[in-house]
Design a protein around this motif. Structure first.
Motif, PDB file in Angstrom:
ATOM      1  N   LYS A  47      -8.115  -0.762  -1.473  1.00 22.28           N
ATOM      2  CA  LYS A  47      -7.945  -1.720  -2.563  1.00 22.28           C
ATOM      3  C   LYS A  47      -7.296  -3.022  -2.103  1.00 22.28           C
ATOM      4  N   LEU A  48      -7.499  -4.045  -2.913  1.00 25.38           N
ATOM      5  CA  LEU A  48      -6.833  -5.325  -2.724  1.00 25.38           C
ATOM      6  C   LEU A  48      -5.329  -5.091  -2.610  1.00 25.38           C
ATOM      7  N   GLY A  49      -4.708  -5.664  -1.593  1.00 28.27           N
ATOM      8  CA  GLY A  49      -3.272  -5.514  -1.386  1.00 28.27           C
ATOM      9  C   GLY A  49      -2.888  -4.360  -0.483  1.00 28.27           C
ATOM     10  N   ASP A  50      -3.822  -3.449  -0.215  1.00 27.27           N
ATOM     11  CA  ASP A  50      -3.519  -2.348   0.708  1.00 27.27           C
ATOM     12  C   ASP A  50      -3.365  -2.888   2.128  1.00 27.27           C
ATOM     13  N   VAL A  51      -2.606  -2.183   2.919  1.00 30.37           N
ATOM     14  CA  VAL A  51      -2.502  -2.467   4.347  1.00 30.37           C
ATOM     15  C   VAL A  51      -3.318  -1.390   5.039  1.00 30.37           C
ATOM     16  N   ILE A  52      -4.246  -1.818   5.888  1.00 30.79           N
ATOM     17  CA  ILE A  52      -4.990  -0.815   6.634  1.00 30.79           C
ATOM     18  C   ILE A  52      -4.495  -0.780   8.071  1.00 30.79           C
ATOM     19  N   SER A  53      -4.460   0.426   8.595  1.00 27.07           N
ATOM     20  CA  SER A  53      -4.123   0.646   9.995  1.00 27.07           C
ATOM     21  C   SER A  53      -5.331   1.309  10.639  1.00 27.07           C
ATOM     22  N   ILE A  54      -5.842   0.652  11.658  1.00 28.16           N
ATOM     23  CA  ILE A  54      -6.988   1.195  12.390  1.00 28.16           C
ATOM     24  C   ILE A  54      -6.472   1.687  13.732  1.00 28.16           C
ATOM     25  N   LEU A  99     -12.247   6.034  16.110  1.00 27.64           N
ATOM     26  CA  LEU A  99     -11.454   5.215  15.194  1.00 27.64           C
ATOM     27  C   LEU A  99     -11.083   6.028  13.967  1.00 27.64           C
ATOM     28  N   THR A 100      -9.846   5.858  13.537  1.00 28.50           N
ATOM     29  CA  THR A 100      -9.374   6.438  12.284  1.00 28.50           C
ATOM     30  C   THR A 100      -8.751   5.313  11.480  1.00 28.50           C
ATOM     31  N   VAL A 101      -9.162   5.208  10.222  1.00 28.69           N
ATOM     32  CA  VAL A 101      -8.664   4.137   9.351  1.00 28.69           C
ATOM     33  C   VAL A 101      -7.791   4.742   8.263  1.00 28.69           C
ATOM     34  N   TRP A 102      -6.591   4.197   8.140  1.00 35.71           N
ATOM     35  CA  TRP A 102      -5.631   4.620   7.117  1.00 35.71           C
ATOM     36  C   TRP A 102      -5.411   3.459   6.154  1.00 35.71           C
ATOM     37  N   ALA A 103      -5.380   3.774   4.866  1.00 39.67           N
ATOM     38  CA  ALA A 103      -5.083   2.775   3.842  1.00 39.67           C
ATOM     39  C   ALA A 103      -3.709   3.093   3.266  1.00 39.67           C
ATOM     40  N   GLN A 104      -2.853   2.090   3.257  1.00 41.75           N
ATOM     41  CA  GLN A 104      -1.487   2.287   2.759  1.00 41.75           C
ATOM     42  C   GLN A 104      -1.224   1.314   1.612  1.00 41.75           C
ATOM     43  N   ASN A 105      -0.772   1.884   0.499  1.00 38.11           N
ATOM     44  CA  ASN A 105      -0.331   1.061  -0.615  1.00 38.11           C
ATOM     45  C   ASN A 105       1.188   1.066  -0.549  1.00 38.11           C
ATOM     46  N   PRO A 135       3.692  -0.566  -2.265  1.00 41.07           N
ATOM     47  CA  PRO A 135       4.524  -0.355  -3.459  1.00 41.07           C
ATOM     48  C   PRO A 135       4.573   1.097  -3.936  1.00 41.07           C
ATOM     49  N   SER A 136       3.455   1.826  -3.812  1.00 43.21           N
ATOM     50  CA  SER A 136       3.456   3.219  -4.272  1.00 43.21           C
ATOM     51  C   SER A 136       3.784   4.210  -3.156  1.00 43.21           C
ATOM     52  N   ALA A 137       3.979   3.708  -1.943  1.00 45.43           N
ATOM     53  CA  ALA A 137       4.327   4.543  -0.781  1.00 45.43           C
ATOM     54  C   ALA A 137       3.283   5.629  -0.517  1.00 45.43           C
ATOM     55  N   THR A 138       2.002   5.279  -0.709  1.00 40.93           N
ATOM     56  CA  THR A 138       0.938   6.237  -0.417  1.00 40.93           C
ATOM     57  C   THR A 138       0.178   5.794   0.824  1.00 40.93           C
ATOM     58  N   ARG A 139      -0.323   6.786   1.560  1.00 41.83           N
ATOM     59  CA  ARG A 139      -1.121   6.520   2.767  1.00 41.83           C
ATOM     60  C   ARG A 139      -2.220   7.566   2.825  1.00 41.83           C
ATOM     61  N   VAL A 140      -3.480   7.095   2.848  1.00 42.84           N
ATOM     62  CA  VAL A 140      -4.605   8.027   2.872  1.00 42.84           C
ATOM     63  C   VAL A 140      -5.564   7.653   3.997  1.00 42.84           C
TER      64      VAL A 140
END
Length: 175
Positions: free
Chosen positions: A69-76, A92-98, A100-105
């Motif tokens: 989503k918009l505003g997420d930080v991605i780590s590749i 490659l593994t892509v992680w999306a981190q929000n 403010p909600s402290a979630t990482r998927v």
């Protein structure tokens, strides 16, 4: 140039903040933008291993498991899994981190293949890869299957000549 390198030496993490220009009308990261970022992260990892300029040779199937989503930080995260004669496979593994909600998927996973080239554009030999952990060894061993499958799908190898895949299927049928 060193004749061999450890897999860990190619490990790369690239972070990106998803901004409005990166999204579609649903405020999700556009797939093409993610593929572009993944290609850059994978190329950095491959260059670390090869100490050479590399070019993308193939991209395996990329499945989008979770929207970013918009505003997420991605780590590749990128790391070379196997070196062949003039090419390397990069996972490659892509992680999306929000934040403010402290979630990482985990959002995506893929394998890219790169070929090392010299200044004249000719392919070059690459250092041998040494896996150290059990996970690195598993990815290293399985890379032969992925490579043969890529070559068959690209029409560069006849299915009857894909010996590693044939052996794999024989083992699966036995079980």
């Amino acid at each position: 140039m060193s004749q061999q390198k450890f897999a860990r030496e190619s490990f790369t993490i690239m972070n990106e903040l998803v901004l409005p220009n990166d999204t579609n009308p649903l405020n999700n990261l556009m797939g093409g933008r993610l593929l572009h970022w993944m290609d850059i992260a994978a190329a950095i990892s491959a260059q670390k291993h090869c100490n050479r300029i590399v070019v993308t040779a193939s991209v395996d199937n990329v499945s989008f498991k979770h929207p970013i989503k918009l505003g997420d930080v991605i780590s590749i995260e990128a790391q070379v899994t196997r070196a062949f004669n003039t090419s390397v496979e990069v996972r490659l593994t892509v992680w999306a981190q929000n934040i403010p909600s402290a979630t990482r998927v985990k959002s995506n996973e893929a394998f890219y293949t790169f070929v090392a080239i010299d200044e004249a554009g000719k392919t070059m030999a690459v250092p041998r890869l040494i896996p150290e952990t059990a996970e690195e060894q598993k990815l290293y061993d399985e890379a032969l299957y992925r490579r043969e499958l890529r070559l068959v799908l690209a029409g560069k190898l006849k299915p009857k000549d894909a010996k590693e895949l044939q052996n794999l299927f024989k083992e699966v049928v036995k079980d």
